[in-house]
Design an enzyme around this catalytic site. Structure first.
Site, PDB file in Angstrom:
ATOM      1  N   SER A 163       5.805   2.089   2.670  1.00 50.73           N
ATOM      2  CA  SER A 163       6.179   1.704   1.309  1.00 50.73           C
ATOM      3  C   SER A 163       7.165   2.706   0.696  1.00 50.73           C
ATOM      4  O   SER A 163       7.024   3.921   0.869  1.00 50.73           O
ATOM      5  CB  SER A 163       4.914   1.649   0.450  1.00 50.73           C
ATOM      6  OG  SER A 163       5.239   1.311  -0.877  1.00 50.73           O
ATOM      7  N   LYS A 217       7.856  -1.745  -1.193  1.00 52.96           N
ATOM      8  CA  LYS A 217       7.703  -0.731  -2.245  1.00 52.96           C
ATOM      9  C   LYS A 217       6.582  -1.180  -3.188  1.00 52.96           C
ATOM     10  O   LYS A 217       6.238  -2.363  -3.229  1.00 52.96           O
ATOM     11  CB  LYS A 217       9.033  -0.477  -2.966  1.00 52.96           C
ATOM     12  CG  LYS A 217       9.418  -1.576  -3.914  1.00 52.96           C
ATOM     13  CD  LYS A 217      10.840  -1.668  -4.399  1.00 52.96           C
ATOM     14  CE  LYS A 217      11.822  -0.602  -4.507  1.00 52.96           C
ATOM     15  NZ  LYS A 217      11.677   0.455  -5.460  1.00 52.96           N
ATOM     16  N   ASN A 225       2.566  -3.633  -1.208  1.00 53.80           N
ATOM     17  CA  ASN A 225       1.925  -2.440  -1.774  1.00 53.80           C
ATOM     18  C   ASN A 225       1.780  -2.657  -3.278  1.00 53.80           C
ATOM     19  O   ASN A 225       2.738  -3.042  -3.959  1.00 53.80           O
ATOM     20  CB  ASN A 225       2.789  -1.207  -1.468  1.00 53.80           C
ATOM     21  CG  ASN A 225       2.162   0.086  -1.975  1.00 53.80           C
ATOM     22  OD1 ASN A 225       2.009   0.273  -3.167  1.00 53.80           O
ATOM     23  ND2 ASN A 225       1.830   0.981  -1.060  1.00 53.80           N
ATOM     24  N   CYS A 285      -0.155   7.717  -5.646  1.00 47.71           N
ATOM     25  CA  CYS A 285       1.187   8.158  -6.066  1.00 47.71           C
ATOM     26  C   CYS A 285       1.056   9.386  -6.970  1.00 47.71           C
ATOM     27  O   CYS A 285       0.393   9.329  -8.011  1.00 47.71           O
ATOM     28  CB  CYS A 285       1.901   7.035  -6.819  1.00 47.71           C
ATOM     29  SG  CYS A 285       3.465   7.607  -7.519  1.00 47.71           S
ATOM     30  N   LYS A 308      -4.479   3.059   0.472  1.00 55.02           N
ATOM     31  CA  LYS A 308      -3.610   4.190   0.855  1.00 55.02           C
ATOM     32  C   LYS A 308      -4.112   5.466   0.189  1.00 55.02           C
ATOM     33  O   LYS A 308      -4.148   5.572  -1.040  1.00 55.02           O
ATOM     34  CB  LYS A 308      -2.165   3.899   0.455  1.00 55.02           C
ATOM     35  CG  LYS A 308      -1.200   4.976   0.940  1.00 55.02           C
ATOM     36  CD  LYS A 308       0.242   4.531   0.778  1.00 55.02           C
ATOM     37  CE  LYS A 308       1.209   5.546   1.345  1.00 55.02           C
ATOM     38  NZ  LYS A 308       2.605   5.098   1.251  1.00 55.02           N
ATOM     39  N   ASN A 351      -0.471   9.581   1.849  1.00 56.92           N
ATOM     40  CA  ASN A 351       0.647   9.557   0.911  1.00 56.92           C
ATOM     41  C   ASN A 351       1.173  11.002   0.804  1.00 56.92           C
ATOM     42  O   ASN A 351       0.734  11.887   1.530  1.00 56.92           O
ATOM     43  CB  ASN A 351       0.199   9.011  -0.449  1.00 56.92           C
ATOM     44  CG  ASN A 351       1.372   8.386  -1.218  1.00 56.92           C
ATOM     45  OD1 ASN A 351       2.509   8.854  -1.125  1.00 56.92           O
ATOM     46  ND2 ASN A 351       1.111   7.340  -1.979  1.00 56.92           N
ATOM     47  N   GLY A 369       5.622  11.941   8.471  1.00 59.30           N
ATOM     48  CA  GLY A 369       6.594  12.686   9.273  1.00 59.30           C
ATOM     49  C   GLY A 369       6.863  12.142  10.648  1.00 59.30           C
ATOM     50  O   GLY A 369       7.314  12.874  11.528  1.00 59.30           O
ATOM     51  N   THR A 426       9.863   8.529   5.719  1.00 53.82           N
ATOM     52  CA  THR A 426      11.063   9.284   5.344  1.00 53.82           C
ATOM     53  C   THR A 426      12.190   9.154   6.374  1.00 53.82           C
ATOM     54  O   THR A 426      13.371   9.144   6.008  1.00 53.82           O
ATOM     55  CB  THR A 426      10.661  10.764   5.141  1.00 53.82           C
ATOM     56  OG1 THR A 426       9.619  10.802   4.160  1.00 53.82           O
ATOM     57  CG2 THR A 426      11.825  11.607   4.659  1.00 53.82           C
TER      58      THR A 426
HETATM   59  C1  SIN Z   1       7.035   6.997  -6.358  1.00 52.23           C
HETATM   60  O1  SIN Z   1       7.394   5.863  -6.678  1.00 52.23           O
HETATM   61  O2  SIN Z   1       7.122   7.953  -7.157  1.00 52.23           O
HETATM   62  C2  SIN Z   1       6.471   7.258  -4.993  1.00 52.23           C
HETATM   63  C3  SIN Z   1       5.375   6.325  -4.643  1.00 52.23           C
HETATM   64  C4  SIN Z   1       4.196   6.995  -4.050  1.00 52.23           C
HETATM   65  O3  SIN Z   1       4.211   8.182  -3.745  1.00 52.23           O
HETATM   66  O4  SIN Z   1       3.170   6.331  -3.890  1.00 52.23           O
END
Ligand code: SIN
Length: 305
Positions: free
Chosen positions: A21, A45, A99, A131, A166, A193, A245, A267
């Site tokens: 996500s 996302k 998500n 998050c 998550k 996360n 990672g 990432t």
């Molecule tokens: C974010 O939108 O700031 C990142 C989302 C997350 O870490 O779950």
């Protein structure tokens, strides 16, 4: 090609390579840069009840072996998403897992109810209770086992679809949160996360992130992620999906050895949006050459004690 299929709950995936996500948009933007049909699943996302602009910039910064983000859950909101994006998933070449995030328990429930009230071929939900970049909800929920259980239980009662929770690594004992999700009916947990991090420019003395703190991701967090996955694997009966990672097939194998049933590439997509597809092919070669399935490696790390 080797049989790379894996099963989570009642759902069979063509392979264990998912994209995480927040690193692959809504899954529809990246068609020209990779063959999405090669992927086991795309996690969208985060979707919230209302559209969100997210945090002011700067909201990303590269760090040694990774990056920090503080996006703040920017997204189009569930109603726009249902109207504009869900039709695009008709006959989509891979599975979509949506998500979901929220500022209150009621918001998570409302978002999920809205998805369940329309016809779509989404496979399930990943519930973002981790998050670190929002003032309300997010990680504050994911560090609380009681909240995790209550939310998961309520969501479970609303859907038969796959339900993945998550988890945040920013806790004393991630297995307590994982157990709470399991008890309340989650089909799987995904871990981890991002880790709360900070980056400072020594010349200007300024924070490199508007919100001061953000979420650290990328290869720098892989050892933390492996440890979390392994602890969860030892304590939970439901499957663990590894994140943290992963950039190549060796990383993917390490996550299987730690106990992951599947994994999410995150990432690394920012550097190479085709990386997930490449890992699928590398994994296929690895499994063929060693005459095994990815699942044969699950939890098989050789320990000293
Ligand atoms: C974010 O939108 O700031 C990142 C989302 C997350 O870490 O779950």
């Amino acid at each position: 090609m080797t049989n790379l299929t894996i099963k989570i709950g009642q759902t069979v995936f063509k392979n264990p390579v998912f994209v995480a996500s927040g690193t692959f948009g809504y899954g529809t933007e990246i068609n020209d840069l990779t063959d999405i049909s090669a992927l086991g699943a795309i996690i969208t996302k985060s979707i919230t009840l209302h559209p969100r602009e997210g945090n002011p910039p700067p909201r990303t910064i590269e760090t040694l072996g990774g990056m920090i983000n503080s996006i703040g859950l920017a997204n189009m909101g569930v109603d726009n998403y249902i109207r504009d994006m869900l039709p695009l998933y008709h006959q989509f070449p891979t599975k979509i897992i949506v998500n979901i995030a929220g500022s209150t328990m009621e918001e998570y429930l409302q978002v999920l109810k809205k998805f369940e009230s329309v016809s779509s071929n989404i496979t399930g939900y990943e519930i973002n209770i981790s998050c670190p970049n929002v003032k309300e909800g997010g990680m504050a929920f994911g560090v609380n086992a009681d909240f995790t259980a209550r939310l998961t239980e309520q969501l479970r009662s609303l859907t038969q679809r796959l339900l993945i929770v998550k988890l945040s690594p920013n806790v004393t004992d991630i297995t307590q949160i994982g157990k709470a999700a399991q008890r309340a009916g989650a089909d799987a947990v995904s871990a981890i996360n991002t880790l709360v991090g900070m980056s400072i420019d020594s010349t200007t003395r300024k924070s490199n992130i508007y919100t001061t703190y953000g979420g650290l991701s990328g290869p720098a967090i892989k050892p933390v992620a492996l440890a979390c996955v392994h602890k969860l694997f030892l304590k939970l009966k439901i499957p663990v999906i590894g994140i943290g990672g992963i950039t190549n097939v060796s990383d993917a194998i390490e996550f299987a050895l730690a106990g992951a049933v599947a994994f999410q590439v995150g990432t690394a997509n920012f550097r190479d949006p085709d990386i997930g597809r490449k890992i699928v092919y590398e994994l296929d070669d690895y499994c063929t050459q060693n005459n095994l399935k990815y699942s044969d490696l699950k939890g098989q790390v050789i320990r000293y004690q």
